[in-house]
Design a protein around this motif. Structure first.
Motif, PDB file in Angstrom:
ATOM      1  N   THR A 212       0.373  -1.319   0.223  1.00 53.64           N
ATOM      2  CA  THR A 212      -0.346  -0.202   0.065  1.00 53.64           C
ATOM      3  C   THR A 212       0.986   1.257   0.022  1.00 53.64           C
ATOM      4  O   THR A 212       0.293   2.547   0.348  1.00 53.64           O
ATOM      5  CB  THR A 212      -0.904  -0.232   1.090  1.00 53.64           C
ATOM      6  N   ASN A 213       2.515   0.841   0.043  1.00 51.85           N
ATOM      7  CA  ASN A 213       2.468   2.673  -0.019  1.00 51.85           C
ATOM      8  C   ASN A 213       2.559   3.021  -1.469  1.00 51.85           C
ATOM      9  O   ASN A 213       3.131   2.949  -2.148  1.00 51.85           O
ATOM     10  CB  ASN A 213       4.778   1.874  -0.026  1.00 51.85           C
ATOM     11  N   PRO A 214       2.790   4.001  -1.049  1.00 55.11           N
ATOM     12  CA  PRO A 214       2.720   5.125  -2.083  1.00 55.11           C
ATOM     13  C   PRO A 214       3.843   4.872  -4.153  1.00 55.11           C
ATOM     14  O   PRO A 214       2.967   5.660  -4.605  1.00 55.11           O
ATOM     15  CB  PRO A 214       2.655   6.302  -1.893  1.00 55.11           C
ATOM     16  N   LYS A 215       4.647   4.412  -3.282  1.00 58.29           N
ATOM     17  CA  LYS A 215       5.862   4.503  -4.170  1.00 58.29           C
ATOM     18  C   LYS A 215       5.499   2.822  -4.668  1.00 58.29           C
ATOM     19  O   LYS A 215       6.425   2.251  -6.077  1.00 58.29           O
ATOM     20  CB  LYS A 215       6.967   4.447  -3.871  1.00 58.29           C
ATOM     21  N   ARG A 216       4.653   2.190  -4.586  1.00 63.22           N
ATOM     22  CA  ARG A 216       5.174   0.562  -4.844  1.00 63.22           C
ATOM     23  C   ARG A 216       4.777   0.559  -6.222  1.00 63.22           C
ATOM     24  O   ARG A 216       5.580  -0.574  -6.395  1.00 63.22           O
ATOM     25  CB  ARG A 216       4.006   0.323  -4.013  1.00 63.22           C
ATOM     26  N   ASP A 217       4.051   1.644  -6.641  1.00 61.54           N
ATOM     27  CA  ASP A 217       3.637   1.184  -8.093  1.00 61.54           C
ATOM     28  C   ASP A 217       4.987   2.087  -8.939  1.00 61.54           C
ATOM     29  O   ASP A 217       5.207   1.943 -10.202  1.00 61.54           O
ATOM     30  CB  ASP A 217       2.615   1.969  -8.196  1.00 61.54           C
ATOM     31  N   TRP A 218       5.798   2.344  -8.540  1.00 57.67           N
ATOM     32  CA  TRP A 218       6.982   3.118  -9.202  1.00 57.67           C
ATOM     33  C   TRP A 218       8.297   1.501  -9.209  1.00 57.67           C
ATOM     34  O   TRP A 218       8.617   2.373  -9.873  1.00 57.67           O
ATOM     35  CB  TRP A 218       7.710   3.881  -8.032  1.00 57.67           C
ATOM     36  N   TYR A 219       7.926   1.121  -9.189  1.00 59.07           N
ATOM     37  CA  TYR A 219       8.355  -0.347  -9.599  1.00 59.07           C
ATOM     38  C   TYR A 219       7.520  -1.276 -10.498  1.00 59.07           C
ATOM     39  O   TYR A 219       6.277  -1.460  -9.945  1.00 59.07           O
ATOM     40  CB  TYR A 219       9.350  -1.175  -8.853  1.00 59.07           C
ATOM     41  N   ILE A 220       7.956  -2.659 -10.493  1.00 58.48           N
ATOM     42  CA  ILE A 220       7.216  -3.078 -11.006  1.00 58.48           C
ATOM     43  C   ILE A 220       7.264  -4.440 -10.596  1.00 58.48           C
ATOM     44  O   ILE A 220       8.219  -5.763 -10.160  1.00 58.48           O
ATOM     45  CB  ILE A 220       7.358  -4.153 -12.420  1.00 58.48           C
ATOM     46  N   TRP A 221       5.519  -4.474  -9.484  1.00 58.91           N
ATOM     47  CA  TRP A 221       5.438  -6.083  -8.848  1.00 58.91           C
ATOM     48  C   TRP A 221       3.996  -6.819  -9.105  1.00 58.91           C
ATOM     49  O   TRP A 221       3.560  -6.362 -10.460  1.00 58.91           O
ATOM     50  CB  TRP A 221       4.663  -5.562  -7.426  1.00 58.91           C
ATOM     51  N   LYS A 222       4.566  -8.401  -9.173  1.00 62.87           N
ATOM     52  CA  LYS A 222       4.019  -8.794  -9.591  1.00 62.87           C
ATOM     53  C   LYS A 222       3.398 -10.340  -8.642  1.00 62.87           C
ATOM     54  O   LYS A 222       4.702 -10.559  -7.988  1.00 62.87           O
ATOM     55  CB  LYS A 222       4.071  -9.943 -11.044  1.00 62.87           C
ATOM     56  N   PRO A 223       2.141 -11.090  -9.287  1.00 67.85           N
ATOM     57  CA  PRO A 223       2.598 -11.791  -7.859  1.00 67.85           C
ATOM     58  C   PRO A 223       2.754 -13.719  -8.692  1.00 67.85           C
ATOM     59  O   PRO A 223       3.249 -13.696  -9.730  1.00 67.85           O
ATOM     60  CB  PRO A 223       1.216 -12.530  -7.533  1.00 67.85           C
TER      61      PRO A 223
END
Length: 615
Positions: A139-150
């Motif tokens: 939920t961090n505001p910068k979570r989407d600054w990198y590319i995360w996938k399950p």
């Protein structure tokens, strides 16, 4: 008093980022890449630094350099020699301080030179505060600054990465994060997570960091991995092309992606154009001219220039699993590759670059020349200089190229190879259990490894080659032949590689309409010994309907004597109209214009000549 007159002069010259006449200043400029860790150490800690670069600016000015490209100097854990940035607004302490960069910029400008920085914004270090925030929670505001996938899971419940992609450093492009229970993407090492350019706030932060340095007077950027910002967001598996590996090359998934030109256009408009900053992008895995031209078309307003790698990557086994399995190639292949990328801009508003060395490849004299004996080394290094100086486009030199620095000796231990990529590929070969693959990889590294370009610069014959103080331990081993190949030995010697570079760089500027901006026509493409081509300018010396200015470059790429081409016939003039402009065996007379004699005289070992048909 030292003459600090700018090297590139023509009507319209400005000390800022202005134009030279009708053309941008950077077209005629000679750029010089400084790899700061290995250039000059000013304080005896064995690691090059900014004050060391500053101390040798007059050497670079005297050589004929207009622009210094400084490889990454930003704060970094140095797991990939600064291409893993942890803070874009700080300087890695062993290099110096932000104020040292300011001093270097000012000193360059005082000499009529410019300075560009190396911008690495496809990824950051995993120690960058942005990534530390991003991985702290979903939920961090910068979570989407990198590319995360399950994760994915096999039928038996085994956890698998989101895709089967193989990265550039011999591993999966995905690393599992225990804290947040997801994978993050990294095209390079796990310590280099990719930024998510789809996120506008992330892009805003990147542009702000660029502006920080442009506000301080930097003149532009060399932009690392510039065509990898836009990924194909379907994140589909790549076809299996390496059956022995669970990870498959997938450059089509991240090179030249669907939004790449949108992103670069925005970068130019937001961060580059307001400052008149020059841009040169690293463009890998882009083998078609039709793909490259949109990046360098002036009307497209993307990048000023790019490095296209087809020529400099000759001899490699591709960019992935077999990269360091060396594949010898004939001269005809080199010629065809050069011809393709010399001519692709003709009839367009695009521009091109000229280079045969950089920090990611072996030394040119060891790859394209012959370093087996001192005589062949010197002759082939001069011929490479003449080849590069007569090609169309903006010229880029790499530190040490101008004195003919060679690859590390083949008998050095694998332990002397410090680069993360060299180590990963070698260990991968060892893990395979295939002894032939290990031998072939070790041999390939001795020719192609990035380490060769990173050993300390050879200034003189004193201990440590003058790179660092006597008694200090350089971060990489100094070449065994530093006493024979160094600046001090060559300076002032008219037959040396260094002095030849100085002469041909001046000649390149003097006849820039032919050499820098002229068209290129390959002669006798199938000849496996002699590399010959015609350079032609639209200029006719003011004569209406006159003949265009033409030059014929003839290069013997062998150690055997070779017959010369029909000089007058190729230039389309009478033999009495041919002028010998310069050659690699003409010593101190190189660069003078004298009537040609013996144009049919055979070419000696690794000899190069230039003939012209204009006064």
């Amino acid at each position: 008093m030292v003459d600090y007159t700018p090297h590139v002069t023509s009507p319209g010259y400005t000390n800022g980022n202005g134009l030279y006449g009708k053309e941008p200043w950077w077209k005629d400029a000679t750029f010089y890449q400084v790899y700061p860790a290995s250039f000059k150490d000013s304080n005896g800690d064995g690691w090059g630094d900014l004050k060391g670069v500053l101390s040798e600016l007059d050497y670079l000015h005297d050589l004929g350099v207009d622009v210094i490209w400084l490889s990454p100097i930003f704060e970094s854990p140095q797991e990939d020699m600064g291409y893993d940035v942890s803070d874009y607004r700080k300087v890695y302490a062993p290099y110096g301080t932000v104020e040292d960069v300011d001093s270097l910029i000012s000193a360059c400008h005082a000499r009529g030179m410019k300075l560009i920085l190396d911008l690495v914004v496809n990824h950051t270090s995993s120690q960058h505060r942005w990534f530390q925030e991003s991985r702290s929670s979903k939920t961090n505001p910068k979570r989407d600054w990198y590319i995360w996938k399950p994760a994915r899971y096999s039928p038996t419940g085994e956890r698998l990465p989101p895709t089967n992609w193989r990265g550039y450093f011999a591993s999966s492009t995905w690393t599992w994060d225990e804290l947040t229970q997801e994978y993050y993407l990294h095209l390079y090492a796990p310590c280099q997570p990719d930024l998510n350019w789809e996120n506008p706030a992330c892009r805003d932060a990147i542009y702000a960091d660029m502006q920080f340095w442009l506000d301080r007077g930097a003149d532009g950027f060399r932009i690392d991995t510039v065509n990898k910002y836009s990924k194909h967001t379907s994140y589909a598996d790549a076809p299996v092309t390496e059956p022995h590996s669970p990870h498959q090359p997938a450059p089509e998934m991240w090179c030249n992606g669907p939004r790449i030109h949108e992103f670069i256009g925005e970068m130019r408009a937001r961060a580059l154009e307001p400052y008149g900053a020059v841009s040169v992008g690293e463009l890998s895995n882009t083998p078609l001219a039709s793909q490259v031209l949109p990046y360098v078309s002036a009307s497209a307003k993307q990048l000023d220039m790019v490095f296209e790698f087809s020529m400099i990557r000759l001899g490699t086994g591709g960019g992935f699993g077999a990269k360091y399995i060396h594949h010898p190639f004939p001269l005809s292949t080199l010629k065809a590759t050069v011809a393709k990328w010399q001519s692709f801009i003709e009839g367009t508003d695009g521009w091109t670059t000229v280079f045969c060395e950089n920090h990611d490849n072996g030394r040119a004299v060891s790859r394209f020349g012959d370093d087996s004996t001192p005589e062949l080394w010197a002759a082939s290094a001069r011929t490479i200089a003449l080849w590069q100086a007569t090609l169309t486009g903006t010229l880029f030199l790499y530190q040490g190229q101008e004195v003919g620095m060679k690859n590390m000796p083949a008998d050095w231990s694998i332990d002397e190879y410090k680069d993360i990529e060299s180590g990963n590929f070698y260990r991968e070969a060892v893990r395979s259990g295939d002894e032939k693959r290990v031998r072939d990889t070790r041999h390939g590294l001795s020719i192609l490894a990035r380490d060769h370009s990173r050993i300390p610069f050879q200034w003189d014959a004193s201990p440590n080659a003058g790179f660092t103080a006597e008694g200090a331990k350089p971060w990489m081993r100094v070449h065994d032949e530093y006493r024979d190949i160094n600046v001090a030995k060559q300076r002032g010697d008219p037959g040396s590689v260094l002095e030849f570079y100085k002469r041909v760089l001046k000649l390149r500027k003097e006849y820039k309409d032919v050499f820098i901006r002229g068209t290129f026509k390959l002669i006798d493409p199938e000849n496996e010994a002699v590399f010959a081509y015609v350079k032609e300018s639209e200029r006719t010396n003011g004569v209406v309907g006159g003949t265009p200015r033409r030059a014929l470059v003839v290069l013997n790429f062998t150690k055997e004597e070779q017959p010369c081409v029909d000089v007058a016939g190729i230039l389309g003039c009478e033999p009495t109209q041919v002028t010998f402009l310069t050659g690699t065996v003409s010593g101190g007379e190189s660069g003078s214009v004298a009537k040609a004699k013996g144009t049919h005289k055979p070419l000696t070992s690794w000899e190069g000549r230039v003939y012209v048909n204009f006064a």
